[in-house]
Design a protein around this motif. Structure first.
Motif, PDB file in Angstrom:
ATOM      1  N   ARG A 161     -39.386  -2.047 -14.732  1.00  0.00           N
ATOM      2  CA  ARG A 161     -39.826  -0.740 -14.240  1.00  0.00           C
ATOM      3  C   ARG A 161     -40.046  -0.773 -12.726  1.00  0.00           C
ATOM      4  O   ARG A 161     -39.782   0.211 -12.035  1.00  0.00           O
ATOM      5  N   ALA A 162     -40.500  -1.915 -12.196  1.00  0.00           N
ATOM      6  CA  ALA A 162     -40.677  -2.042 -10.743  1.00  0.00           C
ATOM      7  C   ALA A 162     -39.322  -1.994 -10.034  1.00  0.00           C
ATOM      8  O   ALA A 162     -39.166  -1.299  -9.020  1.00  0.00           O
ATOM      9  N   ILE A 163     -38.335  -2.703 -10.564  1.00  0.00           N
ATOM     10  CA  ILE A 163     -36.997  -2.701  -9.957  1.00  0.00           C
ATOM     11  C   ILE A 163     -36.365  -1.316 -10.071  1.00  0.00           C
ATOM     12  O   ILE A 163     -35.716  -0.836  -9.140  1.00  0.00           O
ATOM     13  N   HIS A 164     -36.592  -0.652 -11.208  1.00  0.00           N
ATOM     14  CA  HIS A 164     -36.092   0.718 -11.385  1.00  0.00           C
ATOM     15  C   HIS A 164     -36.690   1.635 -10.307  1.00  0.00           C
ATOM     16  O   HIS A 164     -35.968   2.422  -9.688  1.00  0.00           O
ATOM     17  N   ALA A 165     -38.002   1.512 -10.094  1.00  0.00           N
ATOM     18  CA  ALA A 165     -38.659   2.347  -9.084  1.00  0.00           C
ATOM     19  C   ALA A 165     -38.148   2.007  -7.684  1.00  0.00           C
ATOM     20  O   ALA A 165     -37.904   2.912  -6.872  1.00  0.00           O
ATOM     21  N   LEU A 166     -37.971   0.715  -7.383  1.00  0.00           N
ATOM     22  CA  LEU A 166     -37.442   0.326  -6.073  1.00  0.00           C
ATOM     23  C   LEU A 166     -36.039   0.876  -5.856  1.00  0.00           C
ATOM     24  O   LEU A 166     -35.700   1.327  -4.755  1.00  0.00           O
ATOM     25  N   ALA A 167     -35.217   0.831  -6.894  1.00  0.00           N
ATOM     26  CA  ALA A 167     -33.843   1.335  -6.780  1.00  0.00           C
ATOM     27  C   ALA A 167     -33.832   2.835  -6.491  1.00  0.00           C
ATOM     28  O   ALA A 167     -32.873   3.343  -5.926  1.00  0.00           O
ATOM     29  N   ARG A 168     -34.889   3.502  -6.841  1.00  0.00           N
ATOM     30  CA  ARG A 168     -34.991   4.940  -6.584  1.00  0.00           C
ATOM     31  C   ARG A 168     -35.830   5.242  -5.344  1.00  0.00           C
ATOM     32  O   ARG A 168     -36.141   6.398  -5.071  1.00  0.00           O
ATOM     33  N   GLY A 169     -36.233   4.176  -4.618  1.00  0.00           N
ATOM     34  CA  GLY A 169     -36.971   4.355  -3.372  1.00  0.00           C
ATOM     35  C   GLY A 169     -38.457   4.581  -3.532  1.00  0.00           C
ATOM     36  O   GLY A 169     -39.122   4.970  -2.572  1.00  0.00           O
ATOM     37  N   ASP A 170     -39.010   4.341  -4.717  1.00  0.00           N
ATOM     38  CA  ASP A 170     -40.429   4.580  -4.975  1.00  0.00           C
ATOM     39  C   ASP A 170     -41.198   3.257  -4.938  1.00  0.00           C
ATOM     40  O   ASP A 170     -41.459   2.636  -5.970  1.00  0.00           O
ATOM     41  N   ALA A 174     -44.365   2.695  -4.096  1.00  0.00           N
ATOM     42  CA  ALA A 174     -45.724   2.769  -4.650  1.00  0.00           C
ATOM     43  C   ALA A 174     -45.707   2.528  -6.160  1.00  0.00           C
ATOM     44  O   ALA A 174     -46.533   1.765  -6.684  1.00  0.00           O
ATOM     45  N   THR A 175     -44.781   3.148  -6.873  1.00  0.00           N
ATOM     46  CA  THR A 175     -44.681   2.932  -8.320  1.00  0.00           C
ATOM     47  C   THR A 175     -44.266   1.500  -8.615  1.00  0.00           C
ATOM     48  O   THR A 175     -44.783   0.882  -9.545  1.00  0.00           O
ATOM     49  N   ALA A 176     -43.362   0.949  -7.828  1.00  0.00           N
ATOM     50  CA  ALA A 176     -42.937  -0.430  -8.030  1.00  0.00           C
ATOM     51  C   ALA A 176     -44.122  -1.379  -7.881  1.00  0.00           C
ATOM     52  O   ALA A 176     -44.305  -2.293  -8.702  1.00  0.00           O
ATOM     53  N   MET A 177     -44.945  -1.172  -6.872  1.00  0.00           N
ATOM     54  CA  MET A 177     -46.127  -2.011  -6.681  1.00  0.00           C
ATOM     55  C   MET A 177     -47.133  -1.820  -7.816  1.00  0.00           C
ATOM     56  O   MET A 177     -47.823  -2.763  -8.187  1.00  0.00           O
ATOM     57  N   ALA A 178     -47.204  -0.621  -8.368  1.00  0.00           N
ATOM     58  CA  ALA A 178     -48.121  -0.377  -9.488  1.00  0.00           C
ATOM     59  C   ALA A 178     -47.639  -1.070 -10.758  1.00  0.00           C
ATOM     60  O   ALA A 178     -48.459  -1.492 -11.580  1.00  0.00           O
ATOM     61  N   ARG A 179     -46.343  -1.199 -10.943  1.00  0.00           N
ATOM     62  CA  ARG A 179     -45.799  -1.806 -12.162  1.00  0.00           C
ATOM     63  C   ARG A 179     -45.868  -3.333 -12.122  1.00  0.00           C
ATOM     64  O   ARG A 179     -46.206  -3.965 -13.098  1.00  0.00           O
ATOM     65  N   ASN A 180     -45.488  -3.941 -10.992  1.00  0.00           N
ATOM     66  CA  ASN A 180     -45.568  -5.393 -10.872  1.00  0.00           C
ATOM     67  C   ASN A 180     -45.502  -5.782  -9.397  1.00  0.00           C
ATOM     68  O   ASN A 180     -44.418  -6.007  -8.849  1.00  0.00           O
ATOM     69  N   PRO A 181     -46.669  -5.882  -8.740  1.00  0.00           N
ATOM     70  CA  PRO A 181     -46.665  -6.211  -7.313  1.00  0.00           C
ATOM     71  C   PRO A 181     -46.096  -7.604  -7.026  1.00  0.00           C
ATOM     72  O   PRO A 181     -45.470  -7.813  -5.987  1.00  0.00           O
ATOM     73  N   PHE A 182     -46.281  -8.528  -7.946  1.00  0.00           N
ATOM     74  CA  PHE A 182     -45.754  -9.881  -7.736  1.00  0.00           C
ATOM     75  C   PHE A 182     -44.233  -9.861  -7.704  1.00  0.00           C
ATOM     76  O   PHE A 182     -43.613 -10.555  -6.900  1.00  0.00           O
ATOM     77  N   ALA A 183     -43.621  -9.067  -8.564  1.00  0.00           N
ATOM     78  CA  ALA A 183     -42.159  -8.979  -8.593  1.00  0.00           C
ATOM     79  C   ALA A 183     -41.620  -8.380  -7.297  1.00  0.00           C
ATOM     80  O   ALA A 183     -40.591  -8.823  -6.792  1.00  0.00           O
ATOM     81  N   VAL A 184     -42.316  -7.390  -6.756  1.00  0.00           N
ATOM     82  CA  VAL A 184     -41.868  -6.764  -5.511  1.00  0.00           C
ATOM     83  C   VAL A 184     -41.934  -7.767  -4.364  1.00  0.00           C
ATOM     84  O   VAL A 184     -40.984  -7.913  -3.592  1.00  0.00           O
ATOM     85  N   VAL A 185     -43.037  -8.500  -4.273  1.00  0.00           N
ATOM     86  CA  VAL A 185     -43.186  -9.501  -3.213  1.00  0.00           C
ATOM     87  C   VAL A 185     -42.153 -10.619  -3.404  1.00  0.00           C
ATOM     88  O   VAL A 185     -41.533 -11.082  -2.437  1.00  0.00           O
TER      89      VAL A 185
END
Length: 144
Positions: A66-75, A77-88
């Motif tokens: 869900r974090a990668i999905h949100a990042l792919a859509r430019g969101d 904040a949602t990506a960080m809410a779903r899994n901040p470790f994955a984003v970092v």
């Protein structure tokens, strides 16, 4: 051998040198495209996390799709809410990929390896994230 011929051979060698990073990036982009197009927020598109299904607790990877999905859509904040470790971690992977590709493009040999303390620190951070996201009251780390 002419200068033009030598320059051509140099360019061919550089391109061959970066084939693996380019192929890796292509595979990652293809996977990211699938996650961007097939919404993991809708039930039935992806399997449930086996650890979550067996224990009811979140693993360090829960929420990553869900974090990668949100990042792919430019969101972000949602990506960080779903899994901040994955984003970092994704940022770290991109930086590592750029350094790897740059080194190979320039024909440089690997001059260092990751020290053991850095690997241990990373594993400790994963374990801490895993524990903290399941502590009552720390819902800001849960992927829900």
């Amino acid at each position: 051998m002419t200068i033009q011929h030598a320059a051509h051979l140099d360019l061919v060698g550089r391109v061959r040198g970066v084939l693996l990073p380019v192929a890796s990036a292509g595979a990652a982009l293809a996977g990211g495209l699938v996650v961007a197009l097939v919404d993991p927020n809708e039930a039935g598109h992806y399997p449930t996390c086996p650890f979550l299904a067996l224990t009811g607790a979140y693993c360090p990877g829960c929420g990553s799709l869900r974090a990668i999905h949100a990042l792919a859509r430019g969101d972000v904040a949602t990506a960080m809410a779903r899994n901040p470790f994955a984003v970092v971690a994704l940022v770290g992977l991109v930086v590592g990929w750029v350094l790897w590709t740059w080194r190979l493009w320039n024909g440089r040999r690997r001059t260092w390896v990751v020290p053991a303390w850095a690997i241990h620190a990373f594993l400790a951070a994963v374990m801490a994230f895993w524990v903290l996201r399941n502590v009552p009251g720390w819902t800001w780390l849960s992927p829900a």
